[in-house]
Design an enzyme around this catalytic site. Sequence first.
Site, PDB file in Angstrom:
ATOM      1  N   SER A  12       1.300   7.277  -7.396  1.00  0.00           N
ATOM      2  CA  SER A  12       1.599   8.024  -6.163  1.00  0.00           C
ATOM      3  C   SER A  12       0.433   7.979  -5.174  1.00  0.00           C
ATOM      4  O   SER A  12       0.606   8.271  -3.995  1.00  0.00           O
ATOM      5  CB  SER A  12       1.993   9.469  -6.484  1.00  0.00           C
ATOM      6  N   ASP A  29     -13.576   1.085  -7.375  1.00  0.00           N
ATOM      7  CA  ASP A  29     -14.128   2.333  -6.831  1.00  0.00           C
ATOM      8  C   ASP A  29     -14.087   2.269  -5.302  1.00  0.00           C
ATOM      9  O   ASP A  29     -14.398   1.237  -4.696  1.00  0.00           O
ATOM     10  CB  ASP A  29     -15.568   2.513  -7.327  1.00  0.00           C
ATOM     11  N   GLN A  91     -20.883  14.144 -11.584  1.00  0.00           N
ATOM     12  CA  GLN A  91     -19.416  14.025 -11.613  1.00  0.00           C
ATOM     13  C   GLN A  91     -18.814  14.735 -10.400  1.00  0.00           C
ATOM     14  O   GLN A  91     -19.090  15.913 -10.160  1.00  0.00           O
ATOM     15  CB  GLN A  91     -18.846  14.637 -12.900  1.00  0.00           C
ATOM     16  N   HIS A  97     -13.596   9.434 -16.318  1.00  0.00           N
ATOM     17  CA  HIS A  97     -13.629   8.050 -15.842  1.00  0.00           C
ATOM     18  C   HIS A  97     -14.943   7.408 -16.248  1.00  0.00           C
ATOM     19  O   HIS A  97     -15.978   8.064 -16.322  1.00  0.00           O
ATOM     20  CB  HIS A  97     -13.433   7.975 -14.320  1.00  0.00           C
ATOM     21  N   HIS A  99     -17.472   4.302 -15.208  1.00  0.00           N
ATOM     22  CA  HIS A  99     -17.847   3.339 -14.172  1.00  0.00           C
ATOM     23  C   HIS A  99     -18.280   2.044 -14.862  1.00  0.00           C
ATOM     24  O   HIS A  99     -19.199   2.060 -15.688  1.00  0.00           O
ATOM     25  CB  HIS A  99     -19.049   3.856 -13.372  1.00  0.00           C
TER      26      HIS A  99
HETATM   27  P1  DGP Z   1     -18.118  10.471 -10.223  1.00  0.00           P
HETATM   28  O1  DGP Z   1     -19.137  10.786  -9.173  1.00  0.00           O
HETATM   29  O2  DGP Z   1     -18.737   9.962 -11.517  1.00  0.00           O
HETATM   30  O3  DGP Z   1     -17.157  11.613 -10.449  1.00  0.00           O
HETATM   31  O4  DGP Z   1     -17.296   9.249  -9.666  1.00  0.00           O
HETATM   32  C1  DGP Z   1     -16.156   9.385  -8.886  1.00  0.00           C
HETATM   33  C2  DGP Z   1     -15.943   8.068  -8.229  1.00  0.00           C
HETATM   34  O5  DGP Z   1     -14.603   8.008  -7.803  1.00  0.00           O
HETATM   35  C3  DGP Z   1     -16.806   7.806  -7.013  1.00  0.00           C
HETATM   36  O6  DGP Z   1     -17.626   6.669  -7.253  1.00  0.00           O
HETATM   37  C4  DGP Z   1     -15.838   7.534  -5.879  1.00  0.00           C
HETATM   38  C5  DGP Z   1     -14.535   7.299  -6.590  1.00  0.00           C
HETATM   39  N1  DGP Z   1     -13.356   7.804  -5.917  1.00  0.00           N
HETATM   40  C6  DGP Z   1     -13.138   9.080  -5.495  1.00  0.00           C
HETATM   41  N2  DGP Z   1     -11.914   9.203  -4.961  1.00  0.00           N
HETATM   42  C7  DGP Z   1     -11.333   7.967  -5.070  1.00  0.00           C
HETATM   43  C8  DGP Z   1     -10.059   7.444  -4.681  1.00  0.00           C
HETATM   44  O7  DGP Z   1      -9.175   8.125  -4.165  1.00  0.00           O
HETATM   45  N3  DGP Z   1      -9.850   6.120  -4.940  1.00  0.00           N
HETATM   46  C9  DGP Z   1     -10.781   5.330  -5.545  1.00  0.00           C
HETATM   47  N4  DGP Z   1     -10.460   4.040  -5.732  1.00  0.00           N
HETATM   48  N5  DGP Z   1     -11.980   5.786  -5.918  1.00  0.00           N
HETATM   49  C10 DGP Z   1     -12.255   7.088  -5.680  1.00  0.00           C
END
Ligand code: DGP
Length: 111
Positions: A12, A29, A91, A97, A99
């Site tokens: 979604s 990311d 976080q 998640h 990385h």
């Molecule tokens: P953290 O800081 O470890 O919680 O990493 C969250 C990561 O998620 C950050 O590097 C950016 C990514 N992120 C946040 N929102 C979205 C999204 O809507 N789409 C994608 N592809 N990545 C996202």
Amino acid sequence: MNCIFCGIADGSVKSQLVYEDEQVVAFKDLNPQAPTHLLIIPRKHIARLSEADEKDAALLGHILLVARKLAQDLNLKDFRLITNNGRGAGQSVDHLHFHLMAGRRFLWPAG
Ligand code: DGP
């Protein structure tokens, strides 16, 4: 519950998916910190690693094997796989998640 990564997992919310199976989704990311920067998530909503338990053992093992497969498929010899657990560790999204990052030099110890 309004979880952006649950939205990505169920389709979604749009993302650049690179891998999916019945348990796991991997996508690029939004804010890459390295030339290759993927996020690997379970479809199951687990807020962070500290919220996982013994019942998640196979799922957690599967995530590591998906990371290994993606690294292999992308010909990544050196890569970093990290999870930030809690705000103090960086976080920002409360859905477990990992990385998967590669393509530049990484400092160690990490800052
Ligand atoms: P953290 O800081 O470890 O919680 O990493 C969250 C990561 O998620 C950050 O590097 C950016 C990514 N992120 C946040 N929102 C979205 C999204 O809507 N789409 C994608 N592809 N990545 C996202």
